[in-house]
Scaffold this motif. Structure first.
Motif, PDB file in Angstrom:
ATOM      1  N   UNK A   1      54.958 -78.329  42.359  1.00 26.10           N
ATOM      2  CA  UNK A   1      54.989 -78.235  43.765  1.00 26.10           C
ATOM      3  C   UNK A   1      55.746 -77.108  44.598  1.00 26.10           C
ATOM      4  N   UNK A   2      54.913 -76.526  45.662  1.00 24.96           N
ATOM      5  CA  UNK A   2      55.496 -75.591  46.394  1.00 24.96           C
ATOM      6  C   UNK A   2      56.103 -74.451  45.513  1.00 24.96           C
ATOM      7  N   UNK A   3      55.397 -74.061  44.640  1.00 29.33           N
ATOM      8  CA  UNK A   3      55.786 -72.919  44.064  1.00 29.33           C
ATOM      9  C   UNK A   3      54.471 -71.777  43.724  1.00 29.33           C
ATOM     10  N   UNK A   4      54.607 -70.644  43.712  1.00 26.03           N
ATOM     11  CA  UNK A   4      53.503 -69.911  43.500  1.00 26.03           C
ATOM     12  C   UNK A   4      53.127 -69.554  42.265  1.00 26.03           C
ATOM     13  N   UNK A   5      51.749 -69.075  42.006  1.00 21.55           N
ATOM     14  CA  UNK A   5      51.237 -68.840  40.704  1.00 21.55           C
ATOM     15  C   UNK A   5      50.076 -67.487  40.910  1.00 21.55           C
ATOM     16  N   UNK A   6      50.282 -66.711  39.950  1.00 17.02           N
ATOM     17  CA  UNK A   6      49.393 -65.504  39.653  1.00 17.02           C
ATOM     18  C   UNK A   6      48.596 -65.706  38.337  1.00 17.02           C
ATOM     19  N   UNK A   7      47.647 -65.076  38.192  1.00 15.03           N
ATOM     20  CA  UNK A   7      46.885 -65.360  37.032  1.00 15.03           C
ATOM     21  C   UNK A   7      46.553 -63.812  36.160  1.00 15.03           C
TER      22      UNK A   7
ATOM     23  N   UNK B   1      38.436 -71.485  38.943  1.00 21.04           N
ATOM     24  CA  UNK B   1      38.627 -72.729  38.666  1.00 21.04           C
ATOM     25  C   UNK B   1      40.107 -73.192  38.621  1.00 21.04           C
ATOM     26  N   UNK B   2      40.873 -72.255  38.124  1.00 24.72           N
ATOM     27  CA  UNK B   2      42.375 -72.722  38.325  1.00 24.72           C
ATOM     28  C   UNK B   2      42.862 -72.686  39.682  1.00 24.72           C
ATOM     29  N   UNK B   3      42.307 -71.887  40.613  1.00 30.18           N
ATOM     30  CA  UNK B   3      42.809 -71.911  41.838  1.00 30.18           C
ATOM     31  C   UNK B   3      42.499 -73.228  42.602  1.00 30.18           C
ATOM     32  N   UNK B   4      41.464 -73.950  42.199  1.00 31.88           N
ATOM     33  CA  UNK B   4      41.160 -75.263  42.692  1.00 31.88           C
ATOM     34  C   UNK B   4      42.117 -76.265  42.147  1.00 31.88           C
ATOM     35  N   UNK B   5      42.200 -76.124  40.921  1.00 30.04           N
ATOM     36  CA  UNK B   5      43.275 -77.223  40.174  1.00 30.04           C
ATOM     37  C   UNK B   5      44.444 -77.234  40.715  1.00 30.04           C
ATOM     38  N   UNK B   6      45.241 -75.884  40.802  1.00 35.34           N
ATOM     39  CA  UNK B   6      46.476 -75.793  41.379  1.00 35.34           C
ATOM     40  C   UNK B   6      46.723 -76.067  42.664  1.00 35.34           C
ATOM     41  N   UNK B   7      45.582 -76.109  43.669  1.00 41.45           N
ATOM     42  CA  UNK B   7      45.704 -76.293  45.049  1.00 41.45           C
ATOM     43  C   UNK B   7      45.880 -77.780  45.193  1.00 41.45           C
ATOM     44  N   UNK B   8      45.373 -78.731  44.145  1.00 34.96           N
ATOM     45  CA  UNK B   8      45.689 -79.997  44.192  1.00 34.96           C
ATOM     46  C   UNK B   8      47.120 -80.380  43.856  1.00 34.96           C
ATOM     47  N   UNK B   9      47.655 -79.537  43.192  1.00 31.88           N
ATOM     48  CA  UNK B   9      49.186 -79.729  42.870  1.00 31.88           C
ATOM     49  C   UNK B   9      49.973 -79.178  43.773  1.00 31.88           C
ATOM     50  N   UNK B  10      49.616 -78.454  44.967  1.00 30.30           N
ATOM     51  CA  UNK B  10      50.282 -78.198  46.105  1.00 30.30           C
ATOM     52  C   UNK B  10      51.136 -76.721  45.423  1.00 30.30           C
TER      53      UNK B  10
ATOM     54  N   UNK C   1      50.888 -72.427  45.671  1.00 28.92           N
ATOM     55  CA  UNK C   1      50.221 -71.485  46.189  1.00 28.92           C
ATOM     56  C   UNK C   1      49.953 -70.321  45.276  1.00 28.92           C
ATOM     57  N   UNK C   2      48.525 -70.197  45.206  1.00 33.82           N
ATOM     58  CA  UNK C   2      47.938 -69.054  44.483  1.00 33.82           C
ATOM     59  C   UNK C   2      47.884 -67.796  45.009  1.00 33.82           C
ATOM     60  N   UNK C   3      48.162 -66.751  44.182  1.00 37.09           N
ATOM     61  CA  UNK C   3      48.076 -65.429  44.722  1.00 37.09           C
ATOM     62  C   UNK C   3      46.602 -64.603  44.757  1.00 37.09           C
ATOM     63  N   UNK C   4      46.484 -64.231  45.854  1.00 42.88           N
ATOM     64  CA  UNK C   4      45.268 -63.319  46.023  1.00 42.88           C
ATOM     65  C   UNK C   4      44.785 -62.568  44.766  1.00 42.88           C
ATOM     66  N   UNK C   5      45.751 -61.519  44.755  1.00 44.74           N
ATOM     67  CA  UNK C   5      45.562 -60.448  43.648  1.00 44.74           C
ATOM     68  C   UNK C   5      45.647 -61.293  42.495  1.00 44.74           C
ATOM     69  N   UNK C   6      45.017 -60.503  41.454  1.00 46.43           N
ATOM     70  CA  UNK C   6      45.187 -61.265  39.945  1.00 46.43           C
ATOM     71  C   UNK C   6      44.936 -60.072  38.716  1.00 46.43           C
ATOM     72  N   UNK C   7      45.234 -60.077  37.666  1.00 45.31           N
ATOM     73  CA  UNK C   7      45.121 -59.344  36.747  1.00 45.31           C
ATOM     74  C   UNK C   7      43.746 -59.716  35.718  1.00 45.31           C
ATOM     75  N   UNK C   8      42.755 -58.708  35.707  1.00 47.87           N
ATOM     76  CA  UNK C   8      41.813 -58.792  34.728  1.00 47.87           C
ATOM     77  C   UNK C   8      41.497 -57.951  33.761  1.00 47.87           C
ATOM     78  N   UNK C   9      41.274 -58.601  32.477  1.00 48.93           N
ATOM     79  CA  UNK C   9      40.859 -57.659  31.135  1.00 48.93           C
ATOM     80  C   UNK C   9      39.463 -58.122  30.797  1.00 48.93           C
TER      81      UNK C   9
END
Length: 199
Positions: free
Chosen positions: A111-117, A132-141, A143-151
């Motif tokens: 809770x009350x921590x940020x996550x990036x992907x 899908x992870x954004x939805x899961x983490x929002x339920x855990x309070x 904060x997900x980052x707008x920008x992410x890294x994709x390969x």
């Protein structure tokens, strides 16, 4: 409550970033991708980077009545972190079951921590897993980052030796996400120190 003591250290102390390797499959690319990303994150003096490899935890195959030593060790590591970077593959337009299992073992610790992907997949660069992870983490309070890294595993820049993931566009994506994680990580760390988070 956050599940850990946030009173130690000043706001200038390095942010504790946990890079989570989500895949536990044999032959996975997750470890290689995570080490590449962690190396980029370690170039920043404002981050203290650790790797949390889900393959290192002997989680039970069913959710037990009482938490096991591996569950407690994982949730303690989550509680110690100030921010997270989740390195995940995309399987069938979602993220792996191993990651969902691990996420569900903790609650207050997220809770009350940020996550990036940092995501990888064939064609989509892991976009569906991230959404899908954004939805899961929002339920855990979280904060997900707008920008992410994709390969994109089908892309030419992913095949090769040395540092195959380094491109100008990807370097900008890594920098943007780490900038956001650091800003949010510091802001939320200070907020947790000032007042425990209540969900």
């Amino acid at each position: 409550m956050t599940g850990r003591d946030d009173t130690a250290g000043g706001s200038a102390a390095p942010l504790r970033l946990a890079v989570i390797i989500a895949s536990t499959r044999v032959g996975r690319m997750g470890e290689t991708v995570a080490k590449w990303f962690a190396g980029r994150a370690r170039d920043r003096p404002d981050l203290a980077v650790s790797l949390l490899d889900l393959a290192d935890y002997a989680f039970p195959d069913r959710y037990p009545e009482r938490s096991t030593p591996s569950m407690r060790r994982f949730t303690a590591a989550v509680g110690e972190a100030d921010a997270f970077a989740v390195v995940t593959p995309e399987y069938n337009r979602s993220f792996p079951a191993s990651l969902k299992q691990a996420i569900d073992y903790a609650y207050d610790e997220w809770q009350a921590k940020p996550a990036g992907f940092v995501a990888y997949g064939s064609g989509s660069s892991g976009l569906y897993a991230v959404e899908q992870l954004r939805t899961v983490f929002s339920a855990l309070h979280v904060v997900t980052m707008r920008d992410w890294v994709g390969l994109d595993l089908l892309g030419d820049d992913v095949a090769g030796s040395g540092e195959p993931y380094d491109t100008d566009d990807r370097a900008r994506a890594v920098a943007a996400m780490l900038d956001q994680l650091t800003w949010w990580g510091r802001a939320l760390r200070d907020a947790r120190r000032a007042q425990p988070y209540c969900s």
